[in-house]
Scaffold this motif. Structure first.
Motif, PDB file in Angstrom:
ATOM      1  N   SER A   1      26.178  -5.239  36.558  1.00  0.00           N
ATOM      2  CA  SER A   1      25.265  -6.118  37.279  1.00  0.00           C
ATOM      3  C   SER A   1      23.846  -5.942  36.743  1.00  0.00           C
ATOM      4  O   SER A   1      23.543  -5.005  35.993  1.00  0.00           O
ATOM      5  CB  SER A   1      25.279  -5.784  38.771  1.00  0.00           C
ATOM      6  N   GLU A   2      22.961  -6.833  37.166  1.00  0.00           N
ATOM      7  CA  GLU A   2      21.560  -6.726  36.759  1.00  0.00           C
ATOM      8  C   GLU A   2      20.956  -5.400  37.217  1.00  0.00           C
ATOM      9  O   GLU A   2      20.198  -4.763  36.470  1.00  0.00           O
ATOM     10  CB  GLU A   2      20.751  -7.897  37.329  1.00  0.00           C
ATOM     11  N   GLU A   3      21.274  -4.968  38.432  1.00  0.00           N
ATOM     12  CA  GLU A   3      20.742  -3.699  38.914  1.00  0.00           C
ATOM     13  C   GLU A   3      21.273  -2.527  38.088  1.00  0.00           C
ATOM     14  O   GLU A   3      20.547  -1.575  37.771  1.00  0.00           O
ATOM     15  CB  GLU A   3      21.071  -3.489  40.390  1.00  0.00           C
ATOM     16  N   SER A   4      22.556  -2.597  37.707  1.00  0.00           N
ATOM     17  CA  SER A   4      23.133  -1.538  36.878  1.00  0.00           C
ATOM     18  C   SER A   4      22.468  -1.500  35.510  1.00  0.00           C
ATOM     19  O   SER A   4      22.215  -0.424  34.955  1.00  0.00           O
ATOM     20  CB  SER A   4      24.641  -1.748  36.734  1.00  0.00           C
TER      21      SER A   4
ATOM     22  N   ARG B   1      19.421  -2.359  34.893  1.00  0.00           N
ATOM     23  CA  ARG B   1      18.096  -1.767  35.090  1.00  0.00           C
ATOM     24  C   ARG B   1      18.190  -0.238  35.164  1.00  0.00           C
ATOM     25  O   ARG B   1      17.318   0.478  34.647  1.00  0.00           O
ATOM     26  CB  ARG B   1      17.442  -2.334  36.352  1.00  0.00           C
ATOM     27  N   GLU B   2      19.257   0.247  35.796  1.00  0.00           N
ATOM     28  CA  GLU B   2      19.456   1.692  35.864  1.00  0.00           C
ATOM     29  C   GLU B   2      19.645   2.284  34.462  1.00  0.00           C
ATOM     30  O   GLU B   2      19.116   3.360  34.152  1.00  0.00           O
ATOM     31  CB  GLU B   2      20.657   2.022  36.746  1.00  0.00           C
TER      32      GLU B   2
ATOM     33  N   ARG C   1      16.288   2.526  32.937  1.00  0.00           N
ATOM     34  CA  ARG C   1      15.516   3.634  33.493  1.00  0.00           C
ATOM     35  C   ARG C   1      15.944   4.969  32.885  1.00  0.00           C
ATOM     36  O   ARG C   1      15.109   5.835  32.599  1.00  0.00           O
ATOM     37  CB  ARG C   1      15.667   3.664  35.023  1.00  0.00           C
TER      38      ARG C   1
ATOM     39  N   THR D   1      16.682  -6.471  30.023  1.00  0.00           N
ATOM     40  CA  THR D   1      17.865  -5.965  30.725  1.00  0.00           C
ATOM     41  C   THR D   1      18.858  -7.078  31.044  1.00  0.00           C
ATOM     42  O   THR D   1      20.043  -6.861  31.171  1.00  0.00           O
ATOM     43  CB  THR D   1      17.470  -5.273  32.044  1.00  0.00           C
TER      44      THR D   1
END
Length: 341
Positions: free
Chosen positions: A315-318, A320-321, A324, A337
């Motif tokens: 996912s987009e959040e993954s 981004r992780e 990071r 990302t």
């Protein structure tokens, strides 16, 4: 208190064409970049090999678990292996995974890999069938007799339930069937027992199989494995940060265990990217391989982060992780990302 002695042997691995003696150093299991249709992205794969070589790795392992070998058709396996061999251009040895369920199928892959120019072969025990240690030994002996390439055994119990016991490995090392072992068992005690059986940290050269290679596949305990006498590491995370693993190996070789431990700890934190995908939403292979490929895309090495079907995309959040984690490890992303596929 006496300091541990440096690692034995030369920094550089043996000549690719012969693999005489133990293969030492960092031998990443090369990711297989795919395009959105699932075909091998040969341009990205070539860039990845150059990325690894520029970091100073000592060998390349094509068509392993990190290379998604289980998902690739025979044609895609051939394309990937041929691309890696061509990009390596003889600068380091190329080990080819010839992984399949039973001996006749593995033998077909082994002959194909030898024809393409692989320097050595990597095979697991048979799987999807219940085998006895005597049958596992016969499997490896048959492969070695049939194809004139050094043969490495691959112990990965999470995928192949039949364990390669220290007794079987030592037997096949002593009689020359096996050139080495890639240990991805996660069983540090069994690995240590094998190393001791082969002569221990100080006695490998005069032990029962002085030319045998022992490689750890456990990215998180490389410093400990090298201190115990392992010859090198096959780190999936080494696709993302090959230079970090080379620094770790060189520090260990020099006997600078404090520096080795510091590098290992940085890599442990970076390795946390493998859990970027929530466990409730996708398999651990989807998460780990997706994270490695996402990181490579963010670093500008490969074009797409596509993993083989039916693995699920991050996912987009993954994503981004993953970004990071790269930044925290001192690896600056150069790509967006989003749009990972």
């Amino acid at each position: 208190m006496a300091q541990p002695t440096p690692l034995r042997g030369p920094l550089q691995s043996p000549l690719p064409s012969t693999l005489r003696g133990p293969l030492r150093g960092v031998i990443p299991p090369v990711c297989t970049p795919l395009d959105p249709r699932g075909e091998v992205d040969t341009a990205s794969l070539t860039r990845l090999v150059h990325h690894l070589l520029a970091a100073g790795v000592h060998g390349l392992f094509a068509l392993g678990s990190t290379g998604e070998v289980a998902y690739l058709t025979d044609d895609r396996r051939a394309t990937a292996l041929e691309t890696v061999i061509k990009a390596a251009d003889g600068r380091v040895p190329v080990l080819a995974g010839v992984i399949d369920t039973t001996t006749p199928r593995v033998l077909d892959h082994a002959r194909a890999a030898a024809t393409l120019g692989a320097d050595a072969l990597v095979a697991t025990a048979p799987f999807y069938t219940r085998t006895h240690p005597r049958e596992i030994a016969a499997h490896f002996r048959h492969l070695r007799a049939a194809v004139d390439r050094p043969l490495f055994a691959y112990d990965i119990p999470m995928a192949v339930p039949s364990r390669l016991t220290p007794t079987v490995v030592r037997e096949l090392a002593e009689d020359g069937t096996l050139a080495g072992l890639k240990d991805s068992s996660g069983d540090e005690g069994a690995l240590r027992r094998l190393l001791v059986a082969l002569g221990g940290r100080a006695g490998r050269r005069t032990g029962p199989a002085p030319g045998f290679t022992v490689l750890t596949g456990s990215e998180l305990t490389v410093d400990g494995a090298l201190l115990a006498g392992a010859d090198g590491v096959v780190p999936g995370l080494g696709n993302v940060d090959p230079a970090g693993y080379v620094r770790l190996y060189e520090a260990a070789r020099a006997g600078d265990w404090e520096r080795a431990a510091a590098e290992q700890e940085r890599l442990v934190a970076l390795f946390g990217m493998i859990d970027a995908g929530p466990e409730a939403e996708m398999g651990r292979s989807s998460s780990a391989l997706g994270a490695f490929k996402a990181a490579l895309r963010l670093l500008g090495v490969i074009e797409h982060g596509t993993t083989a079907f039916p693995q699920l995309p991050l996912s987009e959040e993954s994503l981004r992780e993953v970004g990071r984690r790269l930044t925290a490890a001192g690896l600056a992303p150069v790509a967006r990302t989003g749009d990972i596929g």
